[in-house]
Design a protein around this motif. Structure first.
Motif, PDB file in Angstrom:
ATOM      1  N   GLN A 131     -12.651  -0.705   7.097  1.00 47.69           N
ATOM      2  CA  GLN A 131     -13.182  -1.750   6.219  1.00 47.69           C
ATOM      3  C   GLN A 131     -12.676  -1.575   4.794  1.00 47.69           C
ATOM      4  O   GLN A 131     -12.325  -2.554   4.129  1.00 47.69           O
ATOM      5  N   GLN A 134      -9.131  -2.795   4.525  1.00 53.89           N
ATOM      6  CA  GLN A 134      -9.090  -4.265   4.456  1.00 53.89           C
ATOM      7  C   GLN A 134      -9.500  -4.755   3.072  1.00 53.89           C
ATOM      8  O   GLN A 134      -8.935  -5.718   2.547  1.00 53.89           O
ATOM      9  N   TYR A 135     -10.475  -4.095   2.480  1.00 53.84           N
ATOM     10  CA  TYR A 135     -10.912  -4.400   1.120  1.00 53.84           C
ATOM     11  C   TYR A 135      -9.742  -4.234   0.147  1.00 53.84           C
ATOM     12  O   TYR A 135      -9.474  -5.105  -0.685  1.00 53.84           O
ATOM     13  N   LYS A 137      -6.528  -4.368   0.816  1.00 52.52           N
ATOM     14  CA  LYS A 137      -5.526  -5.412   1.083  1.00 52.52           C
ATOM     15  C   LYS A 137      -5.961  -6.753   0.497  1.00 52.52           C
ATOM     16  O   LYS A 137      -5.139  -7.487  -0.066  1.00 52.52           O
ATOM     17  N   LYS A 138      -7.237  -7.052   0.602  1.00 56.54           N
ATOM     18  CA  LYS A 138      -7.748  -8.306   0.026  1.00 56.54           C
ATOM     19  C   LYS A 138      -7.601  -8.291  -1.492  1.00 56.54           C
ATOM     20  O   LYS A 138      -7.191  -9.274  -2.107  1.00 56.54           O
ATOM     21  N   ALA A 141      -4.038  -9.019  -2.637  1.00 58.51           N
ATOM     22  CA  ALA A 141      -3.718 -10.450  -2.640  1.00 58.51           C
ATOM     23  C   ALA A 141      -4.311 -11.122  -3.876  1.00 58.51           C
ATOM     24  O   ALA A 141      -3.645 -11.935  -4.534  1.00 58.51           O
ATOM     25  N   LEU A 142      -5.531 -10.786  -4.205  1.00 60.01           N
ATOM     26  CA  LEU A 142      -6.169 -11.359  -5.398  1.00 60.01           C
ATOM     27  C   LEU A 142      -5.424 -10.933  -6.664  1.00 60.01           C
ATOM     28  O   LEU A 142      -5.247 -11.729  -7.589  1.00 60.01           O
TER      29      LEU A 142
END
Length: 154
Positions: A131, A134-135, A137-138, A141-142
């Motif tokens: 998790q 994934q945080y 990676k998010k 993108a931001l």
């Protein structure tokens, strides 16, 4: 290879701001130090801070409280490491720590000439680590979107 580093110490009067709490700049220094210790331990290299994102000061730290700074590798690129930092504190008379600050720092491992060097890949094992990856990676993108918005002002 260990992906976590924890510092604990007592906040001192020299860390105080005009409001009587620990100065945000002191907290940022601790964040960078713990992040550096974690990144350099993971990579076995000198590391430089390339990004500090979304520092969230949740509540103030009082002078004389025990401070705990936890740093954890949550994602690695070829030469970069995303380190999640959480800062906690507690009154010396209490047992439980309260979360005070959170952020993500990105470090790049460099050689003696300051050129980026490859870092060992972090492979998440637990559901929580997955998790957190994934945080990261998010947030990457931001961050790309934010950097695009900032380009005209750099």
């Amino acid at each position: 290879m260990q992906n976590q580093t924890t510092f604990q110490f007592i906040s001192e009067p020299g860390d105080v701001n005009y409001g009587g709490n620990v100065h945000g700049g002191s907290v940022m220094k601790w964040i960078d130090q713990a992040g550096y210790a974690c990144a350099s331990s993971w990579s076995s290299s000198y590391c430089v801070t390339v990004y500090v994102g979304g520092i969230r000061f949740i509540s103030p730290i009082k002078i004389g409280h025990i401070v705990k700074v936890e740093a954890e590798v949550i994602y690695t690129g070829r030469t970069s490491m995303h380190i999640a930092i959480n800062v906690f504190s507690r009154n010396i008379k209490r047992r439980d720590f309260e979360k005070k600050t959170h952020c993500i720092i990105v470090f790049v491992a460099v050689d003696d000439e300051g050129e980026p060097v490859e870092v060992p890949k972090f492979t998440p094992q637990t559901e929580r680590e997955k998790q957190m990856e994934q945080y990261a990676k998010k947030l990457m993108a931001l961050r790309t979107n934010i950097e695009d918005e900032m380009k005209p002002f750099l």
